[in-house]
Every structure is written in structure tokens, then in C-alpha cells.
Design a protein around this motif. Structure first.
Motif, PDB file in Angstrom:
ATOM      1  N   ASP A   1     -13.771 -63.612 -18.206  1.00  0.00           N
ATOM      2  CA  ASP A   1     -13.870 -63.757 -19.655  1.00  0.00           C
ATOM      3  C   ASP A   1     -12.467 -63.850 -20.251  1.00  0.00           C
ATOM      4  O   ASP A   1     -11.465 -63.874 -19.519  1.00  0.00           O
ATOM      5  CB  ASP A   1     -14.681 -62.606 -20.268  1.00  0.00           C
ATOM      6  CG  ASP A   1     -14.025 -61.229 -20.101  1.00  0.00           C
ATOM      7  OD1 ASP A   1     -12.814 -61.164 -19.769  1.00  0.00           O
ATOM      8  OD2 ASP A   1     -14.715 -60.222 -20.309  1.00  0.00           O
ATOM      9  N   GLU A   2     -12.366 -63.898 -21.560  1.00  0.00           N
ATOM     10  CA  GLU A   2     -11.070 -64.093 -22.207  1.00  0.00           C
ATOM     11  C   GLU A   2     -10.159 -62.887 -22.056  1.00  0.00           C
ATOM     12  O   GLU A   2      -8.948 -62.988 -22.303  1.00  0.00           O
ATOM     13  CB  GLU A   2     -11.264 -64.422 -23.684  1.00  0.00           C
ATOM     14  CG  GLU A   2     -11.927 -65.786 -23.901  1.00  0.00           C
ATOM     15  CD  GLU A   2     -12.049 -66.147 -25.357  1.00  0.00           C
ATOM     16  OE1 GLU A   2     -11.824 -65.255 -26.212  1.00  0.00           O
ATOM     17  OE2 GLU A   2     -12.364 -67.312 -25.653  1.00  0.00           O
ATOM     18  N   GLN A   3     -10.707 -61.733 -21.674  1.00  0.00           N
ATOM     19  CA  GLN A   3      -9.897 -60.538 -21.426  1.00  0.00           C
ATOM     20  C   GLN A   3      -9.528 -60.378 -19.957  1.00  0.00           C
ATOM     21  O   GLN A   3      -8.954 -59.359 -19.553  1.00  0.00           O
ATOM     22  CB  GLN A   3     -10.648 -59.279 -21.908  1.00  0.00           C
ATOM     23  CG  GLN A   3     -10.718 -59.141 -23.430  1.00  0.00           C
ATOM     24  CD  GLN A   3     -11.645 -60.159 -24.061  1.00  0.00           C
ATOM     25  OE1 GLN A   3     -12.790 -60.333 -23.603  1.00  0.00           O
ATOM     26  NE2 GLN A   3     -11.185 -60.823 -25.101  1.00  0.00           N
ATOM     27  N   GLY A   4      -9.857 -61.397 -19.148  1.00  0.00           N
ATOM     28  CA  GLY A   4      -9.517 -61.362 -17.734  1.00  0.00           C
ATOM     29  C   GLY A   4     -10.467 -60.543 -16.890  1.00  0.00           C
ATOM     30  O   GLY A   4     -10.184 -60.285 -15.716  1.00  0.00           O
TER      31      GLY A   4
ATOM     32  N   SER B   1     -11.361 -72.938 -10.190  1.00  0.00           N
ATOM     33  CA  SER B   1     -12.703 -73.517 -10.195  1.00  0.00           C
ATOM     34  C   SER B   1     -13.413 -73.140 -11.481  1.00  0.00           C
ATOM     35  O   SER B   1     -13.267 -72.026 -11.988  1.00  0.00           O
ATOM     36  CB  SER B   1     -13.512 -73.061  -8.967  1.00  0.00           C
ATOM     37  OG  SER B   1     -13.550 -71.658  -8.867  1.00  0.00           O
ATOM     38  N   GLY B   2     -14.177 -74.082 -12.026  1.00  0.00           N
ATOM     39  CA  GLY B   2     -14.875 -73.824 -13.267  1.00  0.00           C
ATOM     40  C   GLY B   2     -13.935 -73.782 -14.460  1.00  0.00           C
ATOM     41  O   GLY B   2     -12.763 -74.135 -14.382  1.00  0.00           O
ATOM     42  N   LYS B   3     -14.460 -73.349 -15.599  1.00  0.00           N
ATOM     43  CA  LYS B   3     -13.670 -73.321 -16.841  1.00  0.00           C
ATOM     44  C   LYS B   3     -12.563 -72.282 -16.792  1.00  0.00           C
ATOM     45  O   LYS B   3     -11.405 -72.548 -17.128  1.00  0.00           O
ATOM     46  CB  LYS B   3     -14.586 -73.023 -18.036  1.00  0.00           C
ATOM     47  CG  LYS B   3     -13.822 -72.775 -19.339  1.00  0.00           C
ATOM     48  CD  LYS B   3     -14.717 -72.565 -20.514  1.00  0.00           C
ATOM     49  CE  LYS B   3     -13.954 -72.088 -21.737  1.00  0.00           C
ATOM     50  NZ  LYS B   3     -12.740 -72.842 -22.051  1.00  0.00           N
ATOM     51  N   ARG B   4     -12.893 -71.070 -16.378  1.00  0.00           N
ATOM     52  CA  ARG B   4     -11.917 -69.981 -16.393  1.00  0.00           C
ATOM     53  C   ARG B   4     -12.150 -69.115 -15.161  1.00  0.00           C
ATOM     54  O   ARG B   4     -12.624 -67.990 -15.234  1.00  0.00           O
ATOM     55  CB  ARG B   4     -12.045 -69.147 -17.668  1.00  0.00           C
ATOM     56  CG  ARG B   4     -10.925 -68.136 -17.879  1.00  0.00           C
ATOM     57  CD  ARG B   4     -11.202 -67.210 -19.069  1.00  0.00           C
ATOM     58  NE  ARG B   4     -11.432 -67.945 -20.293  1.00  0.00           N
ATOM     59  CZ  ARG B   4     -12.597 -67.994 -20.937  1.00  0.00           C
ATOM     60  NH1 ARG B   4     -13.654 -67.341 -20.445  1.00  0.00           N
ATOM     61  NH2 ARG B   4     -12.732 -68.688 -22.048  1.00  0.00           N
TER      62      ARG B   4
ATOM     63  N   ASN C   1      -6.680 -74.527 -19.135  1.00  0.00           N
ATOM     64  CA  ASN C   1      -5.667 -75.242 -19.925  1.00  0.00           C
ATOM     65  C   ASN C   1      -4.363 -74.448 -20.045  1.00  0.00           C
ATOM     66  O   ASN C   1      -3.731 -74.409 -21.110  1.00  0.00           O
ATOM     67  CB  ASN C   1      -6.211 -75.579 -21.320  1.00  0.00           C
ATOM     68  CG  ASN C   1      -7.356 -76.571 -21.275  1.00  0.00           C
ATOM     69  OD1 ASN C   1      -7.304 -77.542 -20.524  1.00  0.00           O
ATOM     70  ND2 ASN C   1      -8.392 -76.322 -22.059  1.00  0.00           N
ATOM     71  N   ASP C   2      -3.991 -73.815 -18.956  1.00  0.00           N
ATOM     72  CA  ASP C   2      -2.725 -73.080 -18.845  1.00  0.00           C
ATOM     73  C   ASP C   2      -2.674 -71.819 -19.709  1.00  0.00           C
ATOM     74  O   ASP C   2      -1.596 -71.266 -19.955  1.00  0.00           O
ATOM     75  CB  ASP C   2      -1.528 -73.975 -19.194  1.00  0.00           C
ATOM     76  CG  ASP C   2      -1.379 -75.144 -18.258  1.00  0.00           C
ATOM     77  OD1 ASP C   2      -2.076 -75.177 -17.229  1.00  0.00           O
ATOM     78  OD2 ASP C   2      -0.558 -76.045 -18.543  1.00  0.00           O
ATOM     79  N   LYS C   3      -3.828 -71.325 -20.130  1.00  0.00           N
ATOM     80  CA  LYS C   3      -3.834 -70.098 -20.931  1.00  0.00           C
ATOM     81  C   LYS C   3      -3.619 -68.855 -20.075  1.00  0.00           C
ATOM     82  O   LYS C   3      -3.134 -67.827 -20.568  1.00  0.00           O
ATOM     83  CB  LYS C   3      -5.160 -69.972 -21.684  1.00  0.00           C
ATOM     84  CG  LYS C   3      -5.374 -71.020 -22.757  1.00  0.00           C
ATOM     85  CD  LYS C   3      -6.726 -70.823 -23.425  1.00  0.00           C
ATOM     86  CE  LYS C   3      -6.993 -71.912 -24.462  1.00  0.00           C
ATOM     87  NZ  LYS C   3      -8.344 -71.754 -25.066  1.00  0.00           N
ATOM     88  N   TYR C   4      -3.995 -68.943 -18.801  1.00  0.00           N
ATOM     89  CA  TYR C   4      -3.904 -67.793 -17.908  1.00  0.00           C
ATOM     90  C   TYR C   4      -3.210 -68.182 -16.608  1.00  0.00           C
ATOM     91  O   TYR C   4      -3.418 -69.277 -16.085  1.00  0.00           O
ATOM     92  CB  TYR C   4      -5.298 -67.241 -17.587  1.00  0.00           C
ATOM     93  CG  TYR C   4      -6.104 -66.860 -18.802  1.00  0.00           C
ATOM     94  CD1 TYR C   4      -6.009 -65.586 -19.363  1.00  0.00           C
ATOM     95  CD2 TYR C   4      -6.950 -67.792 -19.410  1.00  0.00           C
ATOM     96  CE1 TYR C   4      -6.745 -65.252 -20.493  1.00  0.00           C
ATOM     97  CE2 TYR C   4      -7.675 -67.470 -20.535  1.00  0.00           C
ATOM     98  CZ  TYR C   4      -7.575 -66.192 -21.076  1.00  0.00           C
ATOM     99  OH  TYR C   4      -8.286 -65.866 -22.207  1.00  0.00           O
TER     100      TYR C   4
ATOM    101  N   VAL D   1      -4.404 -61.234 -13.341  1.00  0.00           N
ATOM    102  CA  VAL D   1      -4.697 -62.193 -14.403  1.00  0.00           C
ATOM    103  C   VAL D   1      -3.709 -61.953 -15.540  1.00  0.00           C
ATOM    104  O   VAL D   1      -3.640 -60.853 -16.090  1.00  0.00           O
ATOM    105  CB  VAL D   1      -6.140 -62.039 -14.913  1.00  0.00           C
ATOM    106  CG1 VAL D   1      -6.457 -63.109 -15.959  1.00  0.00           C
ATOM    107  CG2 VAL D   1      -7.137 -62.096 -13.763  1.00  0.00           C
ATOM    108  N   ILE D   2      -2.950 -62.994 -15.896  1.00  0.00           N
ATOM    109  CA  ILE D   2      -1.893 -62.861 -16.894  1.00  0.00           C
ATOM    110  C   ILE D   2      -2.180 -63.784 -18.067  1.00  0.00           C
ATOM    111  O   ILE D   2      -2.427 -64.977 -17.883  1.00  0.00           O
ATOM    112  CB  ILE D   2      -0.517 -63.197 -16.281  1.00  0.00           C
ATOM    113  CG1 ILE D   2      -0.238 -62.247 -15.109  1.00  0.00           C
ATOM    114  CG2 ILE D   2       0.588 -63.115 -17.321  1.00  0.00           C
ATOM    115  CD1 ILE D   2       0.899 -62.691 -14.227  1.00  0.00           C
ATOM    116  N   ASP D   3      -2.159 -63.244 -19.275  1.00  0.00           N
ATOM    117  CA  ASP D   3      -2.329 -64.026 -20.496  1.00  0.00           C
ATOM    118  C   ASP D   3      -1.002 -64.692 -20.830  1.00  0.00           C
ATOM    119  O   ASP D   3      -0.014 -64.017 -21.133  1.00  0.00           O
ATOM    120  CB  ASP D   3      -2.761 -63.100 -21.639  1.00  0.00           C
ATOM    121  CG  ASP D   3      -3.135 -63.855 -22.907  1.00  0.00           C
ATOM    122  OD1 ASP D   3      -2.456 -64.844 -23.231  1.00  0.00           O
ATOM    123  OD2 ASP D   3      -4.082 -63.434 -23.581  1.00  0.00           O
ATOM    124  N   MET D   4      -0.954 -66.033 -20.757  1.00  0.00           N
ATOM    125  CA  MET D   4       0.302 -66.748 -20.963  1.00  0.00           C
ATOM    126  C   MET D   4       0.620 -66.961 -22.439  1.00  0.00           C
ATOM    127  O   MET D   4       1.728 -67.396 -22.775  1.00  0.00           O
ATOM    128  CB  MET D   4       0.265 -68.088 -20.236  1.00  0.00           C
ATOM    129  CG  MET D   4       0.125 -67.956 -18.727  1.00  0.00           C
ATOM    130  SD  MET D   4       1.444 -66.961 -17.983  1.00  0.00           S
ATOM    131  CE  MET D   4       2.859 -68.019 -18.234  1.00  0.00           C
TER     132      MET D   4
END
Length: 280
Positions: free
Chosen positions: A102-105, A82-85, A42-45, A59-62
Motif C-alpha cells: 500500500d502507499e505506506q509500504g 511487478s504490478g502497480k506497487r 512511477n519512481d515513488k518508492y 521500502v523507501i518513500d522517494m
């Protein structure tokens, strides 16, 4: 001194809202293409393809506007969400590598998809059309290779023929830079040229062939008034087809009537619209 940045633009005002520095200065410097940078989750990364010539993905946290991690992808290139993240990437042996983050890339899973095409006999174009999370990759010799990218691991599906027997005898082949585009209704548009040979995959095309991906068949031919290099179909119920011609101008066709409606100049001799992106 060179500084690499990721620029965040406002679609409404076409102005730069933010710049994120890419500290390692190793992003791939090639002719622009969609799958060198991709947004996920969802455009988070944002994912950025690197080439030094070692290959990796940053991997960049937007939301926080910072680089989280670099993921090594040896022997593989480009980014197909591909997939969720996560993302999959095409590899030199005809396989794919699928990675979830994961959420930390950081990498939480990494799966090698066995080779599903022959890179010597009939390689895939790295450009694809994506419809309902299925990627449609044309081959140099005129086949279509679908890959299901909805889950965490890419799943190649059965390939199908883009050509009839008579078209294959005439050596019709896909060619150009951005050679394929998809519409949400299931149509794909492919730039084609006649009398293709080994090495003509960058030659562009004289026609655009439209396929129904559900029925695996051609449903329309759009003859081009000028030689085409790249194409993109817009979204919506009444789409338009944009084709970059050899003069680096953009011809706009009506896919329904197959007629040229207008030609756009977007910067004269300094413009190089190789990559076209439909705004949703």
C-alpha cells in the motif's frame, strides 16, 4: 561507526542531490547488480534488498525521503518489480514470491508462485532482461525462461531453447556477471561461451548471441575481440552494445555490423564496471 545511505544522484550534473539514511545497516553487501535496488510505482518508492543472512526488502518513500517498512522474504532474494506497487522475488525452491504494497509500504497481498524450474538440474540466472514487463531469465544450461511481471502475481511462461542441437553438443552456455540485456524492440543479448561445464556460469563469454523474443530464435552472433564479463545494450533506434572486458574496460560494439567501434577506460585499475545501466 558505519552509516548506510541511499544516495540520490542528478543524471544531468552527476552530483548528489540527497542522502537517505538506512538505519538498520542490513543492506546486502555483494558485487553490485541491478535487482538489489529497484524503483516502483512511477519512481515513488525505492526497494532495497537486505541480507544478514536473513533476507528482506526495505521500502523507501522517494518523495518524503524516509524508510517506510521492511518486508521479510525468507528463502528468497532480489527484487523484480511487478504490478502497480509491488515486486516478485526468486526463491531457493524454484518458486517466486509476489508481494503488493500500500502507499505506506505495508504488505496488502502476498502470493507464492509454485516452483517452475529445477534449482539442481538447471537453475536460473538471477540476472534478467525486461521487455514490455516480461522478464527473460536465462538458465545455466542454455534455455530461456520468460516470466510475465505485468500484474500483481508473477506468471511463468513456457521456456524455450537458446541452442541448436549442434550448439548444445559443443556445450555453449551463458556465462559472466551481467549476462543479458534487452532492447524495447524485442531483442535480447546474451553473453555466451563454448565448452561450458558445471561451474562455468561465471566465466564470461567470447560471443554475444542476439535473440528475437517473439520468434524464439537467434538472429545474430557478435564475436568479441576481448573476453566479456558483463554487457548492456543502449536504448533508441540505433543502439550500441557495451561489454565489460577482462581488463575492466568497456568495449563498444555496433550490434548491426557486429564491429568493435571503440574501447573506453573509466578509471584504470580502480574501476570495476560489473554493472552497466543504459540511460533512457
Amino acid at each position: 561507526m558505519r552509516t548506510d545511505v541511499l544516495s540520490v544522484w542528478d543524471n544531468a550534473t552527476l552530483s548528489v542531490k540527497k542522502e537517505i539514511e538506512l538505519p538498520h545497516k542490513k543492506r546486502a553487501q555483494t558485487v553490485s547488480e541491478k535487482n538489489a535496488t529497484q524503483l516502483i510505482d512511477n519512481d515513488k518508492y525505492m526497494l532495497v534488498f537486505n541480507f544478514t543472512p536473513a533476507t528482506s526488502v526495505s521500502v523507501i518513500d522517494m518523495l518524503e525521503h524516509k524508510v517506510l517498512n521492511d518486508v521479510d522474504i525468507p528463502g528468497c532474494s532480489l527484487i523484480y518489480p511487478s504490478g502497480k506497487r509491488g515486486f516478485s522475488t526468486l526463491c531457493a525452491d524454484g518458486s517466486m514470491l509476489s508481494i503488493q504494497l500500500d502507499e505506506q509500504g505495508k504488505v496488502v497481498s502476498e502470493t507464492r508462485v509454485p516452483s517452475f524450474f529445477n534449482v539442481d538440474e538447471d537453475p536460473l540466472f538471477e540476472k534478467y532482461a525486461r521487455i514490455n514487463n516480461v522478464g527473460y531469465f536465462p538458465t545455466f544450461h542454455g534455455y530461456m525462461q520468460p516470466v510475465d511481471l505485468s500484474g500483481p502475481v508473477a506468471k511463468p511462461q513456457e521456456k524455450w531453447d537458446l541452442l541448436s542441437a549442434s550448439e548444445r553438443e559443443q556445450n555453449w552456455r551463458p556465462g559472466g556477471w551481467q549476462i543479458i540485456s534487452g532492447h524495447p524492440d524485442g531483442r535480447v543479448f546474451v553473453l555466451m561461451h563454448k565448452d561450458g561445464v558445471n561451474g562455468s556460469h561465471k566465466d564470461g563469454g567470447t560471443e554475444v548471441w542476439v535473440y528475437d523474443t517473439k520468434q524464439h530464435k537467434k538472429i545474430k552472433t557478435i564475436p568479441l575481440e576481448s573476453h566479456g564479463i558483463s554487457l548492456e545494450v543502449t536504448k533508441g533506434d540505433e543502439p550500441l552494445l557495451a561489454v565489460t572486458n577482462a581488463k575492466m574496460m568497456i568495449d563498444v560494439y555496433n550490434p548491426k555490423s557486429a564491429k568493435l567501434e571503440r574501447t573506453l577506460s573509466i578509471g584504470g585499475d580502480n574501476a570495476n564496471p560489473f554493472t552497466l545501466i543504459a540511460v533512457e
